[in-house]
Design an enzyme around this catalytic site. Structure first.
Site, PDB file in Angstrom:
ATOM      1  N   SER A 121       0.820  -1.208   0.000  1.00 38.92           N
ATOM      2  CA  SER A 121       0.000   0.000   0.000  1.00 38.92           C
ATOM      3  C   SER A 121       0.857   1.262   0.000  1.00 38.92           C
ATOM      4  CB  SER A 121      -0.958  -0.042   1.200  1.00 38.92           C
ATOM      5  OG  SER A 121      -1.920   0.970   1.133  1.00 38.92           O
TER       6      SER A 121
ATOM      7  N   ASP B   9      -1.603   6.371  -3.936  1.00 42.89           N
ATOM      8  CA  ASP B   9      -0.592   5.640  -3.170  1.00 42.89           C
ATOM      9  C   ASP B   9      -0.131   4.443  -3.989  1.00 42.89           C
ATOM     10  OD1 ASP B   9      -2.957   4.193  -2.917  1.00 42.89           O
ATOM     11  OD2 ASP B   9      -2.442   3.434  -0.925  1.00 42.89           O
TER      12      ASP B   9
ATOM     13  N   ASP C 175      -0.703   1.263  -4.274  1.00 47.38           N
ATOM     14  CA  ASP C 175      -1.630   0.353  -4.937  1.00 47.38           C
ATOM     15  C   ASP C 175      -2.869   1.066  -5.458  1.00 47.38           C
ATOM     16  OD1 ASP C 175      -2.628   0.795  -2.367  1.00 47.38           O
ATOM     17  OD2 ASP C 175      -3.533  -1.192  -2.218  1.00 47.38           O
TER      18      ASP C 175
ATOM     19  N   ASP D  88      -5.388   2.694  -4.232  1.00 49.21           N
ATOM     20  CA  ASP D  88      -6.731   2.689  -3.653  1.00 49.21           C
ATOM     21  C   ASP D  88      -7.001   3.967  -2.855  1.00 49.21           C
ATOM     22  OD1 ASP D  88      -5.133   2.144  -1.444  1.00 49.21           O
ATOM     23  OD2 ASP D  88      -6.261   0.386  -0.781  1.00 49.21           O
TER      24      ASP D  88
END
Length: 452
Positions: A101, A241, A243, A245
């Site tokens: 993440s 960010d 990933d 999301d």
């Protein structure tokens, strides 16, 4: 033994902490828990981010899934919300996203999704934990013709881009937008997506090398984007960010619009168009006082969930709400996605700007900004929860809450992961709320004999 799941799946330093062995066992357990109830062939999707360790963990997870007789479909590097969406589109039984993440490159993690594209509920998490940590002997391995297959999906990113284009139909021509891809998954999708929507696109942090994900870029390091937007006369900047999301926006003046301000903008727009179910948005206790005052002034109800995007989703599902999110930029539009989607949020934001003809600085411009102070007090693990029983601590908090009245708030809570008490104060007078936070921290240390 340590708990496998935190707020968002197993995570840690890749390979040495989150080991390949643990990843393989988690893949096995997840495939068993998510297995088809009718005994048919189970299929689990696997996505990954751009970290060096993601390839090794992908191989381990894939081996685990196949070893219990399920098929593993490899999506390659895609955003986390792409995995969540493609589970339904590919008629899969679940998905695993390999990503650390917003964290730096040495970390990694496993985010596990149900057949509905949602983060797992607690009962499913607990069963996976039980199989991995307490009852690995119950994991039944397959051989011969029962071993699972590995399927390679070659166009997962393109399918996701097409999906977002189907949702956001407003042409974005005339808007000049800067995209910070965090040297992560958005580097594979964001420029194509926003260009296809008609925006003039400029991109930074779009050269992942396996080691530079989130490094001085992305939604947790927005300073570079803030300068870039102003220097290049952009209408807006969007920072994702690792990933993708999360989304944090930057207005034309280089000022941050965090998740709270984005929720205010989305809630106001959805209410106006009659799509905000029950005129309600779901937020967390960490959402700022300014958002709460804005909602009150605009007849928008805020329902609070636990801290973490999974708890936001749970509360949305329970109440039938359509919008929810966190200050860090996790925004869920439940009609369109089962998890936070940074690029969907960014596209919706630009669509609102285009439809309204307003600048980002003008949208939710009447949302007040209150100073905020945050302090952490480290405690001995054996003293967890004890501060709540100390009258001199609780009386002080109550005294300060009375003083602030309707013009501020105080939050004191324990971290769910670490032996830390988190203190947050908000109000109109920075000096006063800072004094309050310091005094509460000191009182907790003194009363409960905590370490400094």
């Amino acid at each position: 033994m340590a708990k496998l799941f935190g707020t968002d799946g197993p995570r840690g330093i890749a390979v040495t902490d989150l080991t390949c062995e643990l990843a393989m066992q988690t893949g096995r357990a997840a495939a068993m828990v998510l297995a088809k109830k009718d005994g048919g062939k189970t299929k689990i999707l696997i996505g990954k981010d751009t970290r060096l360790s993601s390839d090794a963990l992908e191989a381990a997870v894939c081996a685990g899934i196949c070893s219990v007789g399920a098929d593993a479909e490899l999506l390659g590097v895609v955003p986390t919300p792409a995995v969540a969406y493609l589970i339904g589109a590919h008629e899969a039984d679940g998905g695993i996203m390999i990503s650390g993440s917003h964290n730096s490159a040495e970390f990694n993690g496993l985010k596990i999704f149900s057949s509905k594209g949602h983060k797992l509920m607690e009962d499913a998490e607990e069963e996976i934990e039980r199989l991995v940590l307490k009852a690995p002997e119950e994991i039944v391995l397959c051989s011969h013709e029962d071993v699972g297959r590995v399927i390679h999906c070659e166009n997962a990113a393109e399918e996701y881009i097409s999906h977002i284009r189907d949702i956001v139909t407003e042409p974005l021509d005339g808007l000049r937008v800067a995209l910070d891809c965090a040297n992560g998954c958005a580097a594979y999708t964001a420029e194509k997506l926003f260009s296809a929507l008609g925006a003039e696109v400029m991109v930074i942090a779009d050269k992942p090398d396996g080691k530079n994900i989130n490094k001085d870029c992305g939604s947790t390091h927005v300073h570079r984007l803030m300068e870039y937007v102003v220097e290049n006369s952009c209408d807006c900047g969007l920072a994702f960010d690792g990933d993708a999301d999360r989304c944090i926006a930057v207005d034309e003046n280089g000022i941050i619009a965090d998740g709270d301000r984005l929720i205010a903008i989305f809630a106001g727009s959805m209410k106006k168009h009659g799509t905000l179910a029950n005129d309600t948005a779901v937020v967390t206790p960490m959402s700022c006082f300014g958002l709460r005052k804005y909602a009150e002034a605009n007849a928008i109800k805020l329902v609070s969930s636990g801290a973490g995007v999974r708890y936001v989703l749970e509360r949305m599902l329970e109440g039938g709400y359509k919008l929810g999110g966190e200050p860090n930029g996790h925004i869920i539009f439940l009609d369109d996605a089962g998890t936070g989607d940074g690029q969907l949020a960014g596209a919706r934001l630009l669509s609102i700007m285009k439809q309204s003809g307003m600048k980002l600085s003008e949208l939710a411009g009447d949302m007040p900004a209150y100073p905020q102070v945050k302090l952490n007090v480290k405690i001995h693990p054996q003293y967890k929860e004890l501060w709540k029983n100390q009258k001199n601590v609780t009386d002080l908090i109550e005294e300060y809450e009375t003083e602030l009245g309707g013009e501020g708030r105080i939050m004191v809570r324990e971290s769910g992961k670490e032996p830390i008490v988190r203190i947050m104060t908000e109000g109109t007078d920075f000096g006063r709320i800072n004094d309050m936070a310091v005094e509460i921290a000191q009182r907790i240390k003194e009363s409960c004999a905590f370490d400094s």
